[in-house]
Enzyme design. Structure first.
Site, short mmCIF file in Angstrom:
data_model
loop_
_atom_site.label_atom_id
_atom_site.label_comp_id
_atom_site.label_asym_id
_atom_site.label_seq_id
_atom_site.Cartn_x
_atom_site.Cartn_y
_atom_site.Cartn_z
N CYS A 1 2.20 -10.22 -13.06
CA CYS A 1 3.40 -9.37 -13.17
C CYS A 1 4.69 -10.12 -12.88
CB CYS A 1 3.27 -8.18 -12.23
SG CYS A 1 1.74 -7.27 -12.51
N HIS B 1 9.88 -4.56 -10.81
CA HIS B 1 8.62 -4.47 -11.54
C HIS B 1 8.10 -3.03 -11.43
CE1 HIS B 1 4.67 -4.98 -13.00
NE2 HIS B 1 4.07 -4.99 -11.83
N ASN C 1 2.26 0.41 -15.73
CA ASN C 1 2.46 -0.98 -15.33
C ASN C 1 2.12 -1.88 -16.52
OD1 ASN C 1 2.30 -3.55 -14.26
ND2 ASN C 1 1.11 -2.97 -12.46
O1 UT7 Z 1 1.43 -4.95 -10.66
C1 UT7 Z 1 0.77 -5.77 -9.75
C2 UT7 Z 1 0.80 -5.27 -8.37
N1 UT7 Z 1 0.11 -4.03 -8.29
C3 UT7 Z 1 0.53 -3.13 -7.45
O2 UT7 Z 1 1.50 -3.33 -6.80
C4 UT7 Z 1 -0.32 -1.89 -7.30
C5 UT7 Z 1 -0.45 -1.58 -5.86
N2 UT7 Z 1 -1.30 -0.47 -5.54
C6 UT7 Z 1 -1.09 0.83 -5.88
O3 UT7 Z 1 -0.21 1.14 -6.65
C7 UT7 Z 1 -1.91 1.89 -5.20
O4 UT7 Z 1 -2.66 1.29 -4.16
C8 UT7 Z 1 -2.86 2.66 -6.14
C9 UT7 Z 1 -2.07 3.58 -7.03
C10 UT7 Z 1 -3.66 1.69 -6.99
C11 UT7 Z 1 -3.82 3.51 -5.32
O5 UT7 Z 1 -3.10 4.39 -4.47
P1 UT7 Z 1 -3.48 4.48 -2.92
O6 UT7 Z 1 -2.58 5.49 -2.34
O7 UT7 Z 1 -3.42 3.09 -2.35
O8 UT7 Z 1 -4.94 5.06 -2.95
P2 UT7 Z 1 -6.30 4.43 -2.40
O9 UT7 Z 1 -6.71 3.25 -3.20
O10 UT7 Z 1 -6.18 4.25 -0.92
O11 UT7 Z 1 -7.30 5.62 -2.69
C12 UT7 Z 1 -7.19 6.90 -2.05
C13 UT7 Z 1 -8.26 7.83 -2.58
C14 UT7 Z 1 -9.66 7.20 -2.57
O12 UT7 Z 1 -10.58 8.21 -2.24
P3 UT7 Z 1 -11.18 8.31 -0.74
O13 UT7 Z 1 -11.84 6.98 -0.49
O14 UT7 Z 1 -9.99 8.55 0.14
O15 UT7 Z 1 -12.11 9.46 -0.83
C15 UT7 Z 1 -9.86 6.79 -4.01
O16 UT7 Z 1 -11.23 6.77 -4.39
O17 UT7 Z 1 -8.00 8.15 -3.94
C16 UT7 Z 1 -9.16 7.92 -4.73
N3 UT7 Z 1 -8.72 7.53 -6.09
C17 UT7 Z 1 -8.46 8.45 -7.05
N4 UT7 Z 1 -8.54 9.79 -7.06
C18 UT7 Z 1 -8.19 10.41 -8.21
C19 UT7 Z 1 -8.49 6.30 -6.57
N5 UT7 Z 1 -8.09 6.37 -7.86
C20 UT7 Z 1 -8.08 7.70 -8.18
C21 UT7 Z 1 -7.75 8.38 -9.33
N6 UT7 Z 1 -7.81 9.75 -9.30
N7 UT7 Z 1 -7.34 7.77 -10.47
#
Ligand code: UT7
Length: 333
Positions: A113, A254, A284
């Site tokens: 990115c 970004h 993204n």
């Molecule tokens: O471009 C390069 C750099 N990239 C970034 O900067 C991306 C950085 N990361 C993010 O944007 C976020 O971490 C995400 C959007 C990818 C994820 O959001 P989060 O708030 O960090 O969620 P998480 O990974 O901690 O997941 C929370 C919960 C999990 O369930 P449990 O374990 O709490 O039961 C996931 O399994 O959300 C669940 N989950 C979803 N639920 C519904 C993960 N993806 C989904 C989904 N729909 N698509």
């Protein structure tokens, strides 16, 4: 000799993949995606439309808007992690050929990115050293080619697209790129990785069976590090150049996640009007995200000649970068 940001162009594929579409593909909801990322939809290239095709469309616009002919371009740099081919020829070579840029140095940059700002730093160095006069830099991604559309943690995030800019020589310091910070820390290389194909995992049946050809991300860890690193980096580049955040009309981060953009914008005390947001409609798009966002405000008439832009980005590597520069192109009619 100085380097100026001479023009911008972008291309967005027509096919839209909405949150409603994704609800039918994986266990997710429109509400979850919007709340956690700010993304409503993303654009996906056609199956026969590859990274270089999108890059060519963006590049032709950028060259025209700079008032140049393709024969004026003396270096082509393409930032991408979804090249037409892993690992040769470089997509920049294919783009040059498709546009008709002949016998000119052309190479790719792999900084995920952060690729577009890395390319900007390369163009700046080539132009300021007097080696090149008009450098075409591109950020282009067909991210859909490395996304597993059964993995809900990844497939909701990414989209396809391309952006391009011409960086030209100038003697006018008022037009010049002011500063670029670009950095990396390979100790976090496992945060964002496409394990195969490569020397570690050459193509094999096992690669396909395990889905090692798809992008993997430690999302939450990446998120936290992104907010911390970007906040420090943008504060540093502003302080180093004695510029206050209130004097930046266009903060163009970004477009990975609305919550990251908001956290960094708030830390800089930026208003809503200052912060450019396209993540809702493009998702993204990795190296293409910043030039696509610049093009958006250019085409809408918000970006005027001389306006100051602050860019920042964070991505696989890990890599991060920021840039401070005036827009030196002509305001759109
Ligand atoms: O471009 C390069 C750099 N990239 C970034 O900067 C991306 C950085 N990361 C993010 O944007 C976020 O971490 C995400 C959007 C990818 C994820 O959001 P989060 O708030 O960090 O969620 P998480 O990974 O901690 O997941 C929370 C919960 C999990 O369930 P449990 O374990 O709490 O039961 C996931 O399994 O959300 C669940 N989950 C979803 N639920 C519904 C993960 N993806 C989904 C989904 N729909 N698509």
């Amino acid at each position: 000799m100085y380097a100026k940001f001479h023009s911008i162009g972008a291309y967005v594929p027509s096919k839209v993949l909405s949150n409603a579409d994704l609800e039918k593909m994986v266990d997710t909801t429109d509400e979850w995606i919007i709340k956690r990322t700010g993304i409503k939809e993303r654009h996906i290239a056609q199956s026969d439309e590859v990274t270089s095709d999108m890059a060519v469309k963006a590049s032709i616009l950028a060259i025209q808007r700079a008032g140049l002919d393709v024969s004026d371009i003396d270096l082509v740099v393409c930032a991408t992690v979804t090249p037409d081919y892993f690992n040769m020829p470089a997509t920049a070579c294919i783009i040059s050929d498709k546009i008709g840029i002949k016998n000119v140095q052309a190479f790719d940059i792999s900084a995920a990115c952060s690729g577009f700002i890395y390319a900007l730093s390369v163009a700046k160095a080539f132009v300021e050293s007097g080696m090149k006069k008009h450098v075409l830099i591109i950020g282009a991604e067909k991210f859909s080619s490395i996304v597993d559309y059964t993995d809900r943690t990844i497939c909701i995030l990414f989209g396809d697209g391309a952006g391009a800019a011409v960086i030209s020589a100038t003697e006018d310091k008022n037009e010049a790129l002011i500063d670029i910070h670009a950095s990396a820390d390979g100790s976090y290389s496992d945060f964002l990785v496409t394990p195969a194909p490569g020397a570690v995992h050459p193509a094999s049946q096992e690669v396909l069976d395990k889905g090692l050809n798809f992008v993997q991300m430690k999302g939450n860890e990446t998120f936290k590090l992104a907010v911390k690193t970007l906040t420090k980096d943008v504060k540093d580049i502003l302080a180093k150049n004695n510029i206050e955040s209130k004097d930046i009309p266009h903060f163009i981060p970004h477009q990975a996640n609305y919550r990251i953009i908001k956290a960094v914008g708030d830390a800089l005390k930026m208003t809503k009007e200052q912060v450019v947001l396209t993540v809702g409609k493009y998702g993204n798009t990795s190296a293409a995200s910043i030039p696509m966002a610049i093009n958006d405000i250019y085409e809408s008439g918000r970006l005027k000649k001389g306006d100051l832009m602050l860019l920042d980005t964070f991505g696989g590597g890990l890599t991060w970068a920021s840039a401070l520069l005036p827009f030196a192109g002509e305001t759109i009619e």
